[in-house]
Structures are given as structure tokens and as C-alpha cells.
Design a protein around this motif. Structure first.
Motif, PDB file in Angstrom:
ATOM      1  N   GLY A   1       4.379  14.248   0.759  1.00 19.12           N
ATOM      2  CA  GLY A   1       4.385  13.611   2.075  1.00 19.12           C
ATOM      3  C   GLY A   1       3.068  12.927   2.370  1.00 19.12           C
ATOM      4  O   GLY A   1       3.039  11.819   2.926  1.00 19.12           O
ATOM      5  N   ARG A   2       2.000  13.544   1.972  1.00 21.01           N
ATOM      6  CA  ARG A   2       0.668  12.967   2.173  1.00 21.01           C
ATOM      7  C   ARG A   2       0.510  11.684   1.357  1.00 21.01           C
ATOM      8  O   ARG A   2       0.005  10.677   1.854  1.00 21.01           O
ATOM      9  N   HIS A   3       0.967  11.704   0.108  1.00 20.77           N
ATOM     10  CA  HIS A   3       0.895  10.509  -0.739  1.00 20.77           C
ATOM     11  C   HIS A   3       1.762   9.386  -0.167  1.00 20.77           C
ATOM     12  O   HIS A   3       1.370   8.216  -0.197  1.00 20.77           O
ATOM     13  N   PHE A   4       2.927   9.750   0.340  1.00 19.86           N
ATOM     14  CA  PHE A   4       3.819   8.773   0.970  1.00 19.86           C
ATOM     15  C   PHE A   4       3.111   8.084   2.137  1.00 19.86           C
ATOM     16  O   PHE A   4       3.102   6.848   2.234  1.00 19.86           O
ATOM     17  N   VAL A   5       2.529   8.869   3.023  1.00 23.98           N
ATOM     18  CA  VAL A   5       1.850   8.313   4.193  1.00 23.98           C
ATOM     19  C   VAL A   5       0.674   7.444   3.756  1.00 23.98           C
ATOM     20  O   VAL A   5       0.488   6.336   4.270  1.00 23.98           O
ATOM     21  N   ASP A   6      -0.114   7.901   2.800  1.00 22.96           N
ATOM     22  CA  ASP A   6      -1.252   7.107   2.318  1.00 22.96           C
ATOM     23  C   ASP A   6      -0.789   5.772   1.731  1.00 22.96           C
ATOM     24  O   ASP A   6      -1.398   4.727   1.980  1.00 22.96           O
ATOM     25  N   HIS A   7       0.288   5.808   0.940  1.00 26.76           N
ATOM     26  CA  HIS A   7       0.806   4.585   0.327  1.00 26.76           C
ATOM     27  C   HIS A   7       1.233   3.570   1.382  1.00 26.76           C
ATOM     28  O   HIS A   7       0.837   2.398   1.343  1.00 26.76           O
ATOM     29  N   TRP A   8       2.045   4.009   2.332  1.00 26.58           N
ATOM     30  CA  TRP A   8       2.580   3.070   3.317  1.00 26.58           C
ATOM     31  C   TRP A   8       1.535   2.661   4.347  1.00 26.58           C
ATOM     32  O   TRP A   8       1.580   1.556   4.887  1.00 26.58           O
ATOM     33  N   TRP A   9       0.571   3.500   4.611  1.00 26.60           N
ATOM     34  CA  TRP A   9      -0.520   3.137   5.511  1.00 26.60           C
ATOM     35  C   TRP A   9      -1.337   2.008   4.878  1.00 26.60           C
ATOM     36  O   TRP A   9      -1.677   1.028   5.540  1.00 26.60           O
ATOM     37  N   ALA A  10      -1.598   2.115   3.555  1.00 20.49           N
ATOM     38  CA  ALA A  10      -2.308   1.045   2.842  1.00 20.49           C
ATOM     39  C   ALA A  10      -1.457  -0.229   2.820  1.00 20.49           C
ATOM     40  O   ALA A  10      -1.976  -1.337   2.997  1.00 20.49           O
TER      41      ALA A  10
ATOM     42  N   HIS B   1      11.731   5.961  -0.425  1.00 21.77           N
ATOM     43  CA  HIS B   1      10.483   6.637  -0.801  1.00 21.77           C
ATOM     44  C   HIS B   1      10.286   7.896   0.050  1.00 21.77           C
ATOM     45  O   HIS B   1       9.869   8.939  -0.461  1.00 21.77           O
ATOM     46  N   TRP B   2      10.587   7.806   1.353  1.00 14.95           N
ATOM     47  CA  TRP B   2      10.461   8.964   2.246  1.00 14.95           C
ATOM     48  C   TRP B   2      11.392  10.102   1.806  1.00 14.95           C
ATOM     49  O   TRP B   2      10.972  11.260   1.708  1.00 14.95           O
ATOM     50  N   ALA B   3      12.644   9.768   1.523  1.00 17.54           N
ATOM     51  CA  ALA B   3      13.606  10.790   1.089  1.00 17.54           C
ATOM     52  C   ALA B   3      13.153  11.430  -0.228  1.00 17.54           C
ATOM     53  O   ALA B   3      13.215  12.656  -0.380  1.00 17.54           O
TER      54      ALA B   3
ATOM     55  N   PRO C   1      -1.015   1.079  12.984  1.00 16.29           N
ATOM     56  CA  PRO C   1      -0.298   2.203  13.601  1.00 16.29           C
ATOM     57  C   PRO C   1      -0.999   3.530  13.322  1.00 16.29           C
ATOM     58  O   PRO C   1      -1.908   3.610  12.501  1.00 16.29           O
ATOM     59  N   ASP C   2      -0.522   4.553  14.013  1.00 13.84           N
ATOM     60  CA  ASP C   2      -0.972   5.905  13.687  1.00 13.84           C
ATOM     61  C   ASP C   2      -0.561   6.219  12.264  1.00 13.84           C
ATOM     62  O   ASP C   2       0.394   5.638  11.731  1.00 13.84           O
ATOM     63  N   LYS C   3      -1.259   7.161  11.673  1.00 12.82           N
ATOM     64  CA  LYS C   3      -1.005   7.504  10.269  1.00 12.82           C
ATOM     65  C   LYS C   3       0.024   8.633  10.183  1.00 12.82           C
ATOM     66  O   LYS C   3      -0.278   9.760   9.809  1.00 12.82           O
ATOM     67  N   ASN C   4       1.276   8.299  10.567  1.00 13.03           N
ATOM     68  CA  ASN C   4       2.384   9.250  10.459  1.00 13.03           C
ATOM     69  C   ASN C   4       3.658   8.471  10.112  1.00 13.03           C
ATOM     70  O   ASN C   4       3.740   7.274  10.366  1.00 13.03           O
ATOM     71  N   PRO C   5       4.638   9.136   9.510  1.00  7.21           N
ATOM     72  CA  PRO C   5       5.839   8.430   9.044  1.00  7.21           C
ATOM     73  C   PRO C   5       6.571   7.632  10.116  1.00  7.21           C
ATOM     74  O   PRO C   5       7.006   6.504   9.856  1.00  7.21           O
TER      75      PRO C   5
END
Length: 116
Positions: free
Chosen positions: A58-67, A41-43, A16-20
Motif C-alpha cells: 500500500g505504501r509503494h502504491f501511494v508513493d508511485h501514484w503520488w509521484a 494497481h490498488w486492488a 493532493p493529500d498523500k492517500n489513495p
């Protein structure tokens, strides 16, 4: 019983795209039971971002879930990752834990390289 022919040869979903929002859809498709963890985790990340006046949570959240998605979309890779995590958490042998830890690193690196 699962056989090798039961495991898909390719990824279960496209990266997917790298956004929440896109990541949430991917998590829902790959593992609906992981959605409560994703949402919590998002909240937490958004509360931390607000409290610290920082975009980094927010950046760390996106990086974590993207991985996470990069690994989970390949069933064999996800199984190896879970097995390696289990070994690191439970093995009494230091060399075995190190080998499993190195495998975790390789899986993460390969997943992120293939997802980019």
C-alpha cells in the motif's frame, strides 16, 4: 496545433493529500483514462498486502501514484517525461538512452521536491 500559449504556466491541480482516495480524485481529474490502471494497481497492492501481512504494498502504491500526479499536473513536465521514456525504450544509441534516463531521474526528483 498546440502553441506555448496553450500550455498552462502553473500546475493543472494542487498537489493532493498523500492517500489513495485523494490520489484517485487527482488521477481522475488529470487523466480519466488512467483510472483503470490506478484501480487495478490498488486492488493488486491490497491483495499483496493481505497475502504478505504487510503494509508495504500500500505504501509503494501511494508513493508511485503520488509521484505520477506530481509529474502529470505540470503539462510541460509530463510531456518531457513521456518523451524521455520513449527515447529510453526505442533509441539504439546508448548515450542517448543514458541522457534520457538521467532526464527521467531529474524530472522525478524535481517533481517530488516541488510536491513536498
Amino acid at each position: 496545433m498546440t502553441t506555448l500559449t496553450d500550455i498552462p504556466a502553473g500546475p493543472l491541480i494542487p498537489m493532493p493529500d498523500k492517500n489513495p482516495a485523494a490520489l484517485r480524485v487527482a488521477v481522475a481529474r488529470l487523466s480519466p483514462e488512467a483510472l483503470p490502471r490506478f484501480d487495478t494497481h490498488w486492488a493488486d497492492a491490497m491483495n499483496q498486502a493481505r497475502d504478505e501481512f504487510s503494509l508495504l504494498p500500500g505504501r509503494h502504491f501511494v508513493d508511485h501514484w503520488w509521484a505520477w500526479v506530481a509529474i502529470q499536473r505540470w503539462p510541460e513536465r509530463a510531456a518531457r517525461f513521456r518523451e524521455s521514456e520513449h527515447i529510453v525504450a526505442t533509441s539504439d544509441d546508448k548515450a542517448t538512452r543514458r541522457a534520457a534516463s538521467a532526464e527521467l531521474g531529474r524530472i522525478l526528483a524535481d517533481s517530488q521536491a516541488n510536491a513536498s
